[in-house]
Design a protein around this motif. Sequence first.
Motif, PDB file in Angstrom:
ATOM      1  N   ALA A 136       0.890  -1.231  -0.125  1.00 50.71           N
ATOM      2  CA  ALA A 136      -0.035   0.083  -0.062  1.00 50.71           C
ATOM      3  C   ALA A 136       0.911   1.337  -0.082  1.00 50.71           C
ATOM      4  CB  ALA A 136      -1.015   0.024   1.064  1.00 50.71           C
ATOM      5  N   VAL A 147      -6.443  -2.157  -7.775  1.00 53.27           N
ATOM      6  CA  VAL A 147      -7.760  -2.302  -7.945  1.00 53.27           C
ATOM      7  C   VAL A 147      -8.518  -3.605  -7.981  1.00 53.27           C
ATOM      8  CG1 VAL A 147      -7.684   0.070  -9.130  1.00 53.27           C
ATOM      9  CG2 VAL A 147      -7.598  -1.906 -10.474  1.00 53.27           C
ATOM     10  N   THR A 148      -7.925  -4.467  -8.308  1.00 50.07           N
ATOM     11  CA  THR A 148      -8.460  -6.030  -8.078  1.00 50.07           C
ATOM     12  C   THR A 148      -7.376  -6.860  -7.983  1.00 50.07           C
ATOM     13  OG1 THR A 148      -9.609  -7.475  -9.538  1.00 50.07           O
ATOM     14  CG2 THR A 148      -7.813  -6.120 -10.806  1.00 50.07           C
TER      15      THR A 148
ATOM     16  N   PHE B  51      -6.877  -7.254   2.952  1.00 50.72           N
ATOM     17  CA  PHE B  51      -6.430  -6.742   1.421  1.00 50.72           C
ATOM     18  C   PHE B  51      -7.174  -5.444   1.173  1.00 50.72           C
ATOM     19  CE2 PHE B  51      -5.919 -11.152   0.436  1.00 50.72           C
ATOM     20  CZ  PHE B  51      -4.265 -11.028   0.491  1.00 50.72           C
ATOM     21  N   ALA B  54      -5.881  -3.005   3.712  1.00 53.37           N
ATOM     22  CA  ALA B  54      -4.489  -2.171   3.163  1.00 53.37           C
ATOM     23  C   ALA B  54      -4.685  -1.286   1.957  1.00 53.37           C
ATOM     24  CB  ALA B  54      -3.546  -3.384   2.894  1.00 53.37           C
ATOM     25  N   PHE B  55      -5.403  -1.812   1.016  1.00 55.74           N
ATOM     26  CA  PHE B  55      -5.546  -1.306  -0.502  1.00 55.74           C
ATOM     27  C   PHE B  55      -6.723  -0.306  -0.715  1.00 55.74           C
ATOM     28  CE2 PHE B  55      -3.514  -5.574  -1.625  1.00 55.74           C
ATOM     29  CZ  PHE B  55      -2.138  -5.164  -1.034  1.00 55.74           C
ATOM     30  N   ASN B  57      -9.738   1.368  -2.067  1.00 54.93           N
ATOM     31  CA  ASN B  57      -9.880   2.422  -2.893  1.00 54.93           C
ATOM     32  C   ASN B  57     -11.112   2.354  -3.448  1.00 54.93           C
ATOM     33  OD1 ASN B  57      -9.382   1.355  -5.604  1.00 54.93           O
ATOM     34  ND2 ASN B  57      -7.445   0.712  -4.669  1.00 54.93           N
ATOM     35  N   PRO B  58     -11.983   3.429  -4.312  1.00 51.41           N
ATOM     36  CA  PRO B  58     -13.244   3.303  -4.710  1.00 51.41           C
ATOM     37  C   PRO B  58     -13.297   2.254  -5.875  1.00 51.41           C
ATOM     38  CG  PRO B  58     -12.491   5.541  -4.630  1.00 51.41           C
ATOM     39  CD  PRO B  58     -11.303   4.883  -4.350  1.00 51.41           C
ATOM     40  N   LEU B  59     -12.116   1.856  -6.653  1.00 57.18           N
ATOM     41  CA  LEU B  59     -12.310   0.792  -7.581  1.00 57.18           C
ATOM     42  C   LEU B  59     -12.175  -0.309  -7.238  1.00 57.18           C
ATOM     43  CD1 LEU B  59      -9.933   2.895 -10.229  1.00 57.18           C
ATOM     44  CD2 LEU B  59     -12.461   2.674 -10.572  1.00 57.18           C
ATOM     45  N   LEU B  60     -11.510  -0.665  -6.071  1.00 60.85           N
ATOM     46  CA  LEU B  60     -11.329  -2.064  -5.642  1.00 60.85           C
ATOM     47  C   LEU B  60     -12.501  -2.261  -4.720  1.00 60.85           C
ATOM     48  CD1 LEU B  60      -9.531  -4.440  -4.710  1.00 60.85           C
ATOM     49  CD2 LEU B  60      -8.885  -3.155  -2.844  1.00 60.85           C
ATOM     50  N   ALA B  67     -12.227  -4.866 -12.077  1.00 61.75           N
ATOM     51  CA  ALA B  67     -12.418  -3.744 -11.775  1.00 61.75           C
ATOM     52  C   ALA B  67     -12.583  -2.783 -13.032  1.00 61.75           C
ATOM     53  CB  ALA B  67     -11.083  -2.786 -11.295  1.00 61.75           C
ATOM     54  N   ILE B  69     -12.414   0.530 -14.884  1.00 62.14           N
ATOM     55  CA  ILE B  69     -11.643   1.687 -15.099  1.00 62.14           C
ATOM     56  C   ILE B  69     -12.039   2.448 -16.352  1.00 62.14           C
ATOM     57  CG2 ILE B  69      -9.299   2.648 -15.161  1.00 62.14           C
ATOM     58  CD1 ILE B  69      -8.353  -0.209 -14.231  1.00 62.14           C
ATOM     59  N   PHE B  74     -10.509  -4.711 -16.047  1.00 63.65           N
ATOM     60  CA  PHE B  74      -9.130  -5.236 -15.664  1.00 63.65           C
ATOM     61  C   PHE B  74      -9.238  -6.077 -14.410  1.00 63.65           C
ATOM     62  CE2 PHE B  74      -4.911  -3.849 -13.442  1.00 63.65           C
ATOM     63  CZ  PHE B  74      -4.286  -4.876 -14.133  1.00 63.65           C
ATOM     64  N   THR B  75      -8.572  -7.477 -14.851  1.00 65.68           N
ATOM     65  CA  THR B  75      -8.866  -8.308 -13.736  1.00 65.68           C
ATOM     66  C   THR B  75      -7.765  -9.477 -13.803  1.00 65.68           C
ATOM     67  OG1 THR B  75     -10.472 -10.220 -13.406  1.00 65.68           O
ATOM     68  CG2 THR B  75      -9.982 -10.060 -15.349  1.00 65.68           C
TER      69      THR B  75
END
Lengths: 360, 360
Positions: A136, A147-148, B51, B54-55, B57-60, B67, B69, B74-75
């Motif tokens: 992160a 994002v994934t 996960f 830690a990570f 964000n709105p896309l995740l 995701a 975008i 994207f995967t």
Amino acid sequence: MTEPTRTSLEEQVLLRIERTRRSRPRVRDEHITLAHGAGGKATHSLIDAVFLDAFRNPLLEPLGDGAHIGETAFTTDSFVVTPLFFPGGDIGDLAVNGTVNDLAMCGARPRHLSAAFILEEGFPVAHLRRITASMAAAAQAAGVQIVTGDTKVVERGKADGCYIITSGVGTLDRPARLSAAAARPGDAVIVSGPIGEHGITIMLARGELDIEADLTSDTAPLADLAAGLLDACDDGQVRCLRDATRGGVATVLNEIAEASKVAIIVNEDIIPVRPDVRGACELLGIDPLYVACEGRMVAVVARECAETALAALHEHPLGRDAAIVGQVNDDPPGLVLLKTTFGGTRIVDLLVGDPLPRIC
Amino acid sequence: MTEPTRTSLEEQVLLRIERTRRSRPRVRDEHITLAHGAGGKATHSLIDAVFLDAFRNPLLEPLGDGAHIGETAFTTDSFVVTPLFFPGGDIGDLAVNGTVNDLAMCGARPRHLSAAFILEEGFPVAHLRRITASMAAAAQAAGVQIVTGDTKVVERGKADGCYIITSGVGTLDRPARLSAAAARPGDAVIVSGPIGEHGITIMLARGELDIEADLTSDTAPLADLAAGLLDACDDGQVRCLRDATRGGVATVLNEIAEASKVAIIVNEDIIPVRPDVRGACELLGIDPLYVACEGRMVAVVARECAETALAALHEHPLGRDAAIVGQVNDDPPGLVLLKTTFGGTRIVDLLVGDPLPRIC
């Protein structure tokens, strides 16, 4: 150490050219060896004879750090470094920086990352938390979002704690496309900083060697450094960027020399190597040119912008020690030559075998 | 088998709602277990507590199959299936179809794939060739290109022959965005074909069970099937698509019920299950609802287009046996209920533990 005479160098060159001409890429081994993962000769023949043979298409064939799909760069990298934690970093920031750098080397602005985890049964959740925190932080530092993702667990003994695979997409905002095939005679070859720190740090962190050295991994995101360099030069003047990971600077130079059908001549004396790295390399019997960095890049730039490019690199903390280490010639095509400290010249070939397995 | 009475079902529902309300996601275990990779409860808490924590964000955060975008999906997905070769497929086509399907479930047209290989020292090159040939064929069948890749080799015992990690990018050509949070009361729930064939085929291929059955994996690319369904309905009428991999249809339905804050009621009698799968499941003591498919999807569609959607699926070879298996209700939110063959109703919860490890 004796240096080959001028005549014997010429003989070597002719022999090497003849050998290359005769040989079609093929995998001689019937089984995968560690050398197939080392980035050297065996990796190249595996890629050519198995992966490229099966998947061949125009986007894959340049075999760059990533694929250029219109205005998007797309790349993937797996990380199996051991140990998972080492001075200066861990598998987490290594996995983020590695894919950020592959995108940056395409000339792309890194934007979005995926993260896949293959975890071994019994792996401490606390270690995983430490790794994800480090990912992160690295993502934030590089201005990308994860994002994934995906998680798989395999039984005890069927992995080595944790493998991480990151893929990335970035935007290609600039008109010029960087390519290992774009180097031209007269171009300058630049290395962005001292080489080999990551590889030697990992070797020492394994504790198998009785060497004391005050080293940390050079793992770092190169996107800003690369963008500064590209901004400083005109479109097309920067021919190629490559981060010198597995197989080190020697491998990157060989790939460029081969793809561009040019000779690359570098000066041993000018290549920045920290004394601790040089000392450890001597004890290990490894040439620092083959040792992995995770935060250094090789740039090939047009002669007329070489000084501007160097000045741009010097302005960035990661490029303070950048140096013009050599130049591109037209002959002998496909070869990398090193002018040694002792005044001789020798061929710097692709790595055979794997002196430093599981380095990234 | 006794079914819970109506009263005891209501009690269960209340208890479950209360428990969910009280509990924040956390990982109770100090070490990774196989259950963390099974797609059920443990996987969900690991994703939430480690996960996502830690990570974030709105896309995740939607935690979809990929995701979104902008106009790109994207995967990523890792494959650790054992054995590597099984009736109906191998790890290669599974890895291509898996990522193609994740993109298709986003409503995207799959375009480009990356492939990362973690190989075990000693793995036969002939096996790798067989796997890459199978990947190439699957990519061609799905209309995608493998455009970038990576290879790492780990020492003997540190992997299990071959792990493959594919990532994919696809184009989101349609205005409507599919989402597990988009199901609404009244919607119909469709399953595209008989369930559980992949999971049971893998179990039988391991040879640990003394069961004879004429089964092959259902691994297949779902992009065409999904596109046909989306074309047949108006924008927005298809709420959500999910391929029923790890954790099976039960897991997918739970994810949709939870994300959409709705109840999902399905009819055991209507869910398509082949007799061989049903027989093997009975002997193994596993509910086929939890068994992985690799070529089946769950679709939630608006009531008014349910018959049109079903007809569109029936037109495609992979959707011949599609069936409307249930519907979305408003109460009790977050729960999946099964009307059983015996006339009772029971809660279909997320999987606890992992009855079928290393299935994909």
